[in-house]
Design an enzyme around this catalytic site. Structure first.
Site, PDB file in Angstrom:
ATOM      1  N   VAL A 165       1.250  -3.746   3.803  1.00 40.55           N
ATOM      2  CA  VAL A 165       1.245  -5.049   4.481  1.00 40.55           C
ATOM      3  C   VAL A 165       2.497  -5.888   4.194  1.00 40.55           C
ATOM      4  O   VAL A 165       2.671  -6.950   4.775  1.00 40.55           O
ATOM      5  CB  VAL A 165      -0.017  -5.905   4.200  1.00 40.55           C
ATOM      6  CG1 VAL A 165      -1.251  -5.307   4.829  1.00 40.55           C
ATOM      7  CG2 VAL A 165      -0.214  -6.145   2.722  1.00 40.55           C
TER       8      VAL A 165
ATOM      9  N   TYR B  26      -4.142  -2.352 -10.007  1.00 42.36           N
ATOM     10  CA  TYR B  26      -4.010  -2.236  -8.542  1.00 42.36           C
ATOM     11  C   TYR B  26      -3.089  -3.326  -7.961  1.00 42.36           C
ATOM     12  O   TYR B  26      -2.152  -3.041  -7.222  1.00 42.36           O
ATOM     13  CB  TYR B  26      -5.405  -2.301  -7.900  1.00 42.36           C
ATOM     14  CG  TYR B  26      -5.367  -2.363  -6.402  1.00 42.36           C
ATOM     15  CD1 TYR B  26      -5.119  -1.228  -5.643  1.00 42.36           C
ATOM     16  CD2 TYR B  26      -5.546  -3.574  -5.733  1.00 42.36           C
ATOM     17  CE1 TYR B  26      -5.053  -1.289  -4.263  1.00 42.36           C
ATOM     18  CE2 TYR B  26      -5.491  -3.638  -4.348  1.00 42.36           C
ATOM     19  CZ  TYR B  26      -5.245  -2.502  -3.623  1.00 42.36           C
ATOM     20  OH  TYR B  26      -5.163  -2.567  -2.257  1.00 42.36           O
TER      21      TYR B  26
ATOM     22  N   SER C 157       0.797  -1.235   0.000  1.00 46.60           N
ATOM     23  CA  SER C 157       0.000   0.000   0.000  1.00 46.60           C
ATOM     24  C   SER C 157       0.827   1.281   0.000  1.00 46.60           C
ATOM     25  O   SER C 157       0.262   2.360  -0.160  1.00 46.60           O
ATOM     26  CB  SER C 157      -0.949   0.011   1.192  1.00 46.60           C
ATOM     27  OG  SER C 157      -1.975  -0.917   0.980  1.00 46.60           O
TER      28      SER C 157
ATOM     29  N   LYS D 218       0.365   3.374  -2.976  1.00 46.97           N
ATOM     30  CA  LYS D 218      -0.830   4.228  -3.121  1.00 46.97           C
ATOM     31  C   LYS D 218      -0.477   5.713  -3.052  1.00 46.97           C
ATOM     32  O   LYS D 218      -1.218   6.551  -3.569  1.00 46.97           O
ATOM     33  CB  LYS D 218      -1.856   3.857  -2.049  1.00 46.97           C
ATOM     34  CG  LYS D 218      -2.390   2.424  -2.179  1.00 46.97           C
ATOM     35  CD  LYS D 218      -3.234   2.030  -0.964  1.00 46.97           C
ATOM     36  CE  LYS D 218      -3.781   0.611  -1.051  1.00 46.97           C
ATOM     37  NZ  LYS D 218      -4.470   0.178   0.201  1.00 46.97           N
TER      38      LYS D 218
ATOM     39  N   TYR E 150      -4.605   3.732   8.133  1.00 46.48           N
ATOM     40  CA  TYR E 150      -5.974   3.229   8.330  1.00 46.48           C
ATOM     41  C   TYR E 150      -6.468   3.539   9.740  1.00 46.48           C
ATOM     42  O   TYR E 150      -6.298   4.673  10.193  1.00 46.48           O
ATOM     43  CB  TYR E 150      -6.043   1.714   8.016  1.00 46.48           C
ATOM     44  CG  TYR E 150      -5.218   1.347   6.807  1.00 46.48           C
ATOM     45  CD1 TYR E 150      -5.591   1.817   5.557  1.00 46.48           C
ATOM     46  CD2 TYR E 150      -4.050   0.596   6.895  1.00 46.48           C
ATOM     47  CE1 TYR E 150      -4.831   1.524   4.426  1.00 46.48           C
ATOM     48  CE2 TYR E 150      -3.286   0.301   5.782  1.00 46.48           C
ATOM     49  CZ  TYR E 150      -3.688   0.768   4.552  1.00 46.48           C
ATOM     50  OH  TYR E 150      -2.932   0.488   3.450  1.00 46.48           O
TER      51      TYR E 150
HETATM   52  N1  GLN Z   1      -2.370  -5.250  -1.884  1.00 46.11           N
HETATM   53  C1  GLN Z   1      -2.865  -5.206  -0.522  1.00 46.11           C
HETATM   54  C2  GLN Z   1      -4.356  -5.485  -0.499  1.00 46.11           C
HETATM   55  O1  GLN Z   1      -5.018  -5.101  -1.391  1.00 46.11           O
HETATM   56  C3  GLN Z   1      -2.565  -3.866   0.059  1.00 46.11           C
HETATM   57  C4  GLN Z   1      -3.027  -3.723   1.485  1.00 46.11           C
HETATM   58  C5  GLN Z   1      -2.067  -2.953   2.341  1.00 46.11           C
HETATM   59  O2  GLN Z   1      -0.864  -2.888   2.102  1.00 46.11           O
HETATM   60  N2  GLN Z   1      -2.587  -2.419   3.422  1.00 46.11           N
HETATM   61  O3  GLN Z   1      -4.884  -6.075   0.405  1.00 46.11           O
END
Ligand code: GLN
Length: 312
Positions: free
Chosen positions: A264, A194, A67, A70, A246
């Site tokens: 993650v 994505y 993420s 992003k 988050y």
């Molecule tokens: N690719 C992961 C997902 O879609 C990204 C989530 C994350 O890093 N928080 O679940």
């Protein structure tokens, strides 16, 4: 020179301290490929305003940025459609898990912010418009290689395939948004973009280098060239602070006090406006899916280097 040594010293101290700790959290297992990563890995890299780099531990080892990507897709989407982005995605902290479905239903398919999964999928859809997924991924990689000043950055296709096979929840989020017209391209194409941008592999050094423009009012501090307008950098940083972790964003601001974005894969990218960019990697996660030791390391670093944006 003395300052460079001092920064290197602090980084090494923090790496040593983190080596002693056993409370590392759990490696993400819902993406099977990530479950293979050794939880003892730990890397740290800082780049300051003068371009000095301090690194420690596994700072040169590429890992799945997940993420953290992003932040860069948001930057590209804002470059493409500007303020119009905010008709498709909100900019308030979610207070919910990154993959929450219930919040999306309550809010009629408009994701709360661009960093939860639904929001980032909507952002991928915006960058994809008018292109083939391969072209869009090429653009994302090109941008990262440019801002990191490193042509070696690439996608880990095993991680992308692993997530594509198991990303049922993201498929649900994307289909749900599609039913409200928030996703404009075919869902499988948007998700292809994505999953692949989440599967980009970068080292702590590459990530800290890539975020220099966010720490320095939208400019690359080494060349002085503008990457994005200063106001946009300020706003991306604000979103990182309020939404980047988050439902753990408040805790991160409380303890570390700088804009940050987690993934993650166990990475956290931090921006210290006017001073530095920093990246840490420790694969074990806490209950919100944020790197456990990564946050503890950044808290120690921020305290030692007086980084909190909220005061000394
Ligand atoms: N690719 C992961 C997902 O879609 C990204 C989530 C994350 O890093 N928080 O679940």
């Amino acid at each position: 020179m003395a300052q460079a040594q001092a920064m290197q010293r602090v980084v090494e101290d923090v790496v040593d301290e983190m080596r002693q700790r056993s409370d590392r959290g759990e490696v993400a297992s819902y993406i099977p490929e990530l479950a293979k990563i050794d939880p003892r890995r730990f890397g740290l890299a800082v780049v300051d305003a003068e371009g000095r780099v301090a690194t420690g531990g596994d700072a040169e080892e590429p890992f799945s940025i997940q993420s953290i990507s992003k932040v860069f897709t948001l930057t590209l989407a804002l470059g493409k459609v500007g303020e119009r982005l905010w008709t498709r995605v909100g900019r308030e902290p979610s207070g919910s898990p990154f993959n929450s479905i219930v919040q999306l239903e309550n809010e009629k398919g408009i994701p709360r912010n661009p960093f939860i999964n639904a929001g980032a999928i909507a952002v991928s859809d915006v960058i994809l418009a008018g292109h083939q997924p391969r072209e869009t991924l090429g653009e994302i990689l090109h941008f990262l290689r440019h801002v990191a000043d490193d042509p070696a950055i690439a996608i880990d296709n095993d991680v992308a395939a692993s997530e594509q096979r198991t990303g049922f929840r993201n498929l649900a989020l994307a289909n749900y948004m599609k039913s409200f017209g928030v996703i404009e391209n075919p869902v499988h194409l948007t998700l292809g973009v994505y999953f692949h941008h989440c599967a980009i592999a970068m080292s702590c050094r590459q990530l800290a280098m890539a975020a220099r423009f966010l720490a320095h009012s939208g400019r690359d501090p080494s060349s002085g060239h503008s990457v994005i307008p200063a106001e946009r950098a300020r706003r991306i940083n604000a979103l990182m602070l309020t939404c980047g972790h988050y439902d753990g964003s408040g805790e991160f601001a409380f303890r570390v006090g700088i804009p940050g974005k987690s993934g993650v894969g166990g990475g956290i990218l931090g921006v210290v406006p006017g001073k530095a960019s920093v990246a840490v990697w420790a694969p074990g996660l806490d209950a919100s899916g944020n790197s456990r030791l990564g946050r503890i390391a950044l808290e120690a670093l921020s305290r030692r280097l007086g980084w909190s944006i909220f005061g000394a």
